[in-house]
Design a protein around this motif. Structure first.
Motif, mmCIF file in Angstrom:
data_model
loop_
_atom_site.group_PDB
_atom_site.id
_atom_site.type_symbol
_atom_site.label_atom_id
_atom_site.label_comp_id
_atom_site.label_asym_id
_atom_site.label_seq_id
_atom_site.Cartn_x
_atom_site.Cartn_y
_atom_site.Cartn_z
ATOM 1 N N ILE A 46 0.834 -1.203 0.000
ATOM 2 C CA ILE A 46 0.000 0.000 0.000
ATOM 3 C C ILE A 46 0.869 1.253 0.000
ATOM 4 N N PHE A 47 2.005 1.222 0.702
ATOM 5 C CA PHE A 47 2.890 2.382 0.686
ATOM 6 C C PHE A 47 3.648 2.495 -0.632
ATOM 7 N N VAL A 48 3.932 1.376 -1.261
ATOM 8 C CA VAL A 48 4.553 1.425 -2.589
ATOM 9 C C VAL A 48 3.570 2.032 -3.587
ATOM 10 N N ILE A 49 2.320 1.568 -3.564
ATOM 11 C CA ILE A 49 1.308 2.102 -4.487
ATOM 12 C C ILE A 49 1.084 3.585 -4.230
ATOM 13 N N TYR A 50 0.951 3.958 -2.953
ATOM 14 C CA TYR A 50 0.736 5.359 -2.602
ATOM 15 C C TYR A 50 1.930 6.213 -3.047
ATOM 16 N N GLY A 51 3.146 5.738 -2.764
ATOM 17 C CA GLY A 51 4.345 6.495 -3.117
ATOM 18 C C GLY A 51 4.516 6.655 -4.608
ATOM 19 N N VAL A 52 4.229 5.595 -5.361
ATOM 20 C CA VAL A 52 4.334 5.684 -6.821
ATOM 21 C C VAL A 52 3.315 6.691 -7.353
ATOM 22 N N GLY A 53 2.089 6.642 -6.840
ATOM 23 C CA GLY A 53 1.075 7.603 -7.278
ATOM 24 C C GLY A 53 1.460 9.033 -6.966
ATOM 25 N N PHE A 54 1.958 9.259 -5.766
ATOM 26 C CA PHE A 54 2.401 10.593 -5.352
ATOM 27 C C PHE A 54 3.527 11.082 -6.248
ATOM 28 N N ALA A 55 4.495 10.204 -6.519
ATOM 29 C CA ALA A 55 5.646 10.582 -7.343
ATOM 30 C C ALA A 55 5.232 10.860 -8.790
ATOM 31 N N VAL A 56 4.292 10.078 -9.310
ATOM 32 C CA VAL A 56 3.838 10.292 -10.690
ATOM 33 C C VAL A 56 3.167 11.652 -10.826
ATOM 34 N N LEU A 57 2.289 12.012 -9.878
ATOM 35 C CA LEU A 57 1.637 13.317 -9.934
ATOM 36 C C LEU A 57 2.664 14.442 -9.888
ATOM 37 N N ALA A 58 3.642 14.315 -8.986
ATOM 38 C CA ALA A 58 4.679 15.346 -8.878
ATOM 39 C C ALA A 58 5.520 15.408 -10.147
ATOM 40 N N ALA A 59 5.830 14.242 -10.726
ATOM 41 C CA ALA A 59 6.650 14.204 -11.939
ATOM 42 C C ALA A 59 5.940 14.888 -13.103
#
Length: 244
Positions: A138-151
């Protein structure tokens, strides 16, 4: 376009004077994502106990709302500052919408868990972990989503820098765009740190389970520092431009 007649915000001349259909679509998508964070009921509360239970979920909603607002404002600020809407920006904006729709449920789960932790269980958690593997994922999914939006937001501002001559950006505006890129790279860095911590935590170290979430707390230090640092430099360059 007479740049001298454009409104100025934070030292940057606002080229996006008109709200476009693309911006309207992005705004509507973010508004819909916010509705997915709102407490849902099978029926309206008809007792105080039910109302109180709904209010306990308010901290998680507000935290999730703040995260979505962060990325919405990044897109809004870009649109107002540069008024750029070529093919690349259309694709990136659509990607931002798609990523937001994917991200909203992991966001709700993680924020409810975080508020449950910080309130000592007063705020209910929707994050029911059955195993350490689920916790990590869940933290991997959350972190990837957060990073994609920022990217995506960082990419949009980097694209504006590549179009600096076409947009007639001056030194202050170029620095403001670079500051946006750096700020969103910092968001990516914190997300990456959170993912690494989630994957590295030993299974029986209970106190360490908070570390992946606390990694995002670094943004409370980094973002104000960068805002002050770059804000002063942009304002100084803008003052030189206006004086000239």
């Amino acid at each position: 376009m007479d740049l001298s007649k454009l409104p100025v915000d934070g030292g940057v001349r606002q080229r996006g004077e008109q709200v476009t259909r693309l911006e309207t679509f992005v705004d509507a998508a973010f508004a819909f994502a916010v509705t997915l964070l709102v407490v849902s009921f099978d029926a309206m509360p008809d007792t105080f106990a039910e109302l109180y239970d709904a209010l306990r979920r308010l901290p998680a909603f507000l935290a999730g709302f703040a995260i979505l607002a962060l990325f919405w404002h990044g897109h809004h600020r870009f649109s107002r500052s540069f008024g750029l809407e070529d093919g690349t920006i259309v694709v990136l904006s659509m990607s931002l919408v798609a990523a937001t729709m994917f991200y909203v449920y992991p966001l709700r789960m993680v924020m409810s868990a975080a508020m449950g932790f910080f309130t000592g269980g007063w705020a209910p958690s929707e994050f029911k972990v059955q195993s350490m593997t689920e916790f990590r994922l869940i933290f991997v999914i959350y972190g990837v989503g957060f990073a994609v939006l920022a990217a995506i937001i960082a990419w949009m501002n980097a694209h504006a820098l590549r179009k600096a001559e076409q947009l007639r950006l001056d030194a202050a505006e170029k620095l403001a765009a670079r500051a946006e890129v750096v700020a969103h790279l910092a968001l990516i860095g914190c997300a990456a740190l959170s993912v690494v911590l989630a994957l590295a935590i030993p299974e029986r170290q209970g106190w360490m389970f908070a570390l992946p979430g606390l990694a995002y707390g670094l943004l409370g230090i980094l973002m104000p520092m960068m805002s002050i640092h770059y804000g002063r430099r942009v304002q100084a360059l803008a003052a030189q431009r206006d004086a000239g």
